[in-house]
Write an enzyme that holds these catalytic residues in place. Structure first.
Site, PDB file in Angstrom:
ATOM      1  N   ASN A   1       0.812  -1.226   0.000  1.00  0.00           N
ATOM      2  CA  ASN A   1       0.000   0.000   0.000  1.00  0.00           C
ATOM      3  C   ASN A   1       0.844   1.273   0.000  1.00  0.00           C
ATOM      4  OD1 ASN A   1       0.769  -0.663   2.645  1.00  0.00           O
ATOM      5  ND2 ASN A   1      -1.043   0.275   3.550  1.00  0.00           N
TER       6      ASN A   1
ATOM      7  N   GLU B   1       4.649  -3.850  12.359  1.00  0.00           N
ATOM      8  CA  GLU B   1       3.524  -2.915  12.264  1.00  0.00           C
ATOM      9  C   GLU B   1       2.415  -3.662  11.550  1.00  0.00           C
ATOM     10  OE1 GLU B   1       1.134  -0.111  10.134  1.00  0.00           O
ATOM     11  OE2 GLU B   1       3.169   0.494   9.575  1.00  0.00           O
TER      12      GLU B   1
ATOM     13  N   CYS C   1      -3.309   1.138   6.747  1.00  0.00           N
ATOM     14  CA  CYS C   1      -3.500   0.499   8.054  1.00  0.00           C
ATOM     15  C   CYS C   1      -3.919   1.495   9.122  1.00  0.00           C
ATOM     16  CB  CYS C   1      -2.224  -0.214   8.485  1.00  0.00           C
ATOM     17  SG  CYS C   1      -0.762   0.846   8.478  1.00  0.00           S
TER      18      CYS C   1
END
Length: 492
Positions: free
Chosen positions: A159, A258, A292
């Site tokens: 992303n 993460e 996210c």
């Protein structure tokens, strides 16, 4: 290799190991597809576990020499890489659009973050050596020093493929660590091979930067569980992150993770509703919601709920969607069909569970309309899952206490936001939300070099940026010096 030529469809069919461009040992390649057209525009190597072994072996052999290189000489190469990145900024923005479906604003924002990663790395240095007197022995001193951990493995997502690679890569290089990068198979060029080309052009010593491309299902376990790296930096889903952590743990490798999020956006009744809805739209629809740290749930006080839903719907309907490689648009396509199927299912399930579709909900190819759902509860599919798409579920609440309860009713704790006019009340809400990052009167899609980036609960381990990532990439050593003769008891 020319980036312009590569975008046109040629020559990314080799990966970068030990200072050279090499074929995959199995001879296979993967197609790189433009999600806007769903047509392939390049091929990259499909690495094998043997290729991963070769990359880590090269990094391990290069580590002592790179660690011994002076900070000034390392920084000279990092600075040259930054300069080269700036020179190629237009090419990178185009590549992010073609490979990852990034609209211009998002691509330029990612470019700025990537440049900041290198700029911040140039200022990183180990803490000064600390000297302490012994707590027990006269004439003894302790010297505490920090040294590079060694080889760092980086598994990055699709992303924000460049930034989420360089936020680990740039500081690792500056602090004296060598690296092996495995970019996502949807974005192997922008997330890896593009950076390898810069490293090759700049002239990093052989083995300092290595990039292998391939399917995570085939080489992911070897990347994460290899015995050579001391740190594995992974960004991705919580489910995959748990597997990465397990594999890394088997080799006593530190996992810096993460992971997923289910970001709450708490809106109180005293807020300027139009402003709050505008912030909410940015937080939910940036990069098609494929972030996210995006807003996954809008938790809105019932006194302003209807007005908020109406204005959020208006903002959603105002966004232009299209091919970012040919048009100036707000939103591009989703990354692949798997994402489309998942988002569609979450929306349809939520409607079946009683949510009202205010706008959107339809797809044309991989282009999914910005979607607003009202009448949502925290148990509905689009709210209790990380939907990772341009979907804004809006949940009504009657009090601050209920808002905090709903916000925290998730396994995740990555990013959150609060829209509230009263500073003390807003801070109280932020303090009670279980999240690694909370942003007041702004959206949560924030990343700045001088603030710690990371999550709580199932959203990850460790922190990125500045001195916080330095803590992940350095390890302490205790050297003691006995200056005076001492008695030992046993032989005295």
């Amino acid at each position: 290799m020319s980036l312009g030529d590569s975008i046109a469809g040629s020559e990314w069919d080799q990966m970068y190991i030990d200072g050279g461009w090499v074929d995959a040992t199995g001879g296979e390649t993967l197609e790189v597809t433009n999600p806007s057209t769903q047509k392939a525009f390049a091929e990259v190597p499909a690495a094998t576990t043997q290729d991963v072994d070769a990359a880590y072996e090269a990094a391990g052999e290069a580590q002592p020499g790179w660690e011994a290189t002076s900070r000034a000489d390392r920084n000279e190469l990092v600075k040259t890489a930054l300069d080269t990145l700036r020179e190629r900024s237009d090419d990178l923005v185009e590549l992010l659009a073609r490979e990852g479906g990034s609209a211009s604003g998002k691509a330029k924002g990612e470019l700025a973050l990537t440049q900041s990663d290198f700029e911040t790395a140039l200022d990183l240095a180990p803490p000064e050596e600390e000297v302490r007197d012994s707590a027990f022995v006269e004439g003894k001193r302790h010297h505490i020093v920090e040294e590079p951990v060694g080889v760092v493995g980086i598994i990055s997502p699709w992303n924000y493929p460049v930034h989420l690679t360089t936020r680990a890569l740039a500081p690792a290089l500056a602090l004296g660590c060598t690296v092996v990068v495995k970019p996502a198979s949807d974005t192997p060029i922008s997330g890896g091979l593009f950076l390898a080309e810069i490293a090759d052009e700049v002239g990093f010593p052989d083995g300092v930067v290595n990039v292998v491309t391939g399917r995570g299902a085939e080489i992911g376990d070897r990347m994460a569980g290899h015995p050579v790296p001391r740190v594995i930096s992974f960004t991705g889903s919580t489910a995959v992150g748990k597997r990465v952590a397990s594999q890394a743990g088997n080799s006593i490798t530190l996992p810096a993770l993460e992971l997923g999020g289910n970001g709450p956006n708490v809106v109180t009744e005293d807020i300027d509703v139009d402003r709050a809805a505008r912030i909410g739209a940015v937080g939910s629809f940036t990069h098609q919601g494929q972030v996210c740290i995006s807003i996954n749930r809008h938790i809105v006080h019932e006194d302003v709920y209807d007005d908020y839903v109406e204005k959020l719907t208006t903002y959603a309907n105002s966004l232009d969607m299209g091919d970012p490689t040919t048009d100036d648009v707000d939103l591009g396509p989703l990354i692949n069909e798997s994402q489309l199927d998942s988002i569609t299912e979450f929306v349809n399930q939520s409607i079946e569970q009683g949510a009202t579709l205010e706008t959107g909900g339809e797809a044309d190819e991989l282009f999914f309309e910005p979607t607003v759902l009202s009448g949502v509860t925290n148990e509905m599919a689009a709210a209790c899952n990380e939907h990772f798409g341009p979907v804004a579920p809006v949940i009504p609440v009657g009090s601050d206490e209920e808002a905090v309860e709903v916000a925290n009713d998730t396994e995740y704790g990555l990013a959150a936001s609060v829209q509230c006019e009263d500073d003390a009340r807003a801070r109280s809400l932020a303090d009670r939300i279980e999240s690694g990052m909370v942003h007041i009167n702004d959206h949560p899609i924030q990343d700045e070099p001088n603030a710690p980036f990371g999550g709580l609960k199932q959203s990850g381990l460790g922190r990125y940026n500045d001195e916080w990532v330095r803590d992940e990439l350095l390890e302490e050593k205790w050297i003691s010096v006995q200056h005076d003769e001492r008695e030992y008891g046993l032989l005295d």
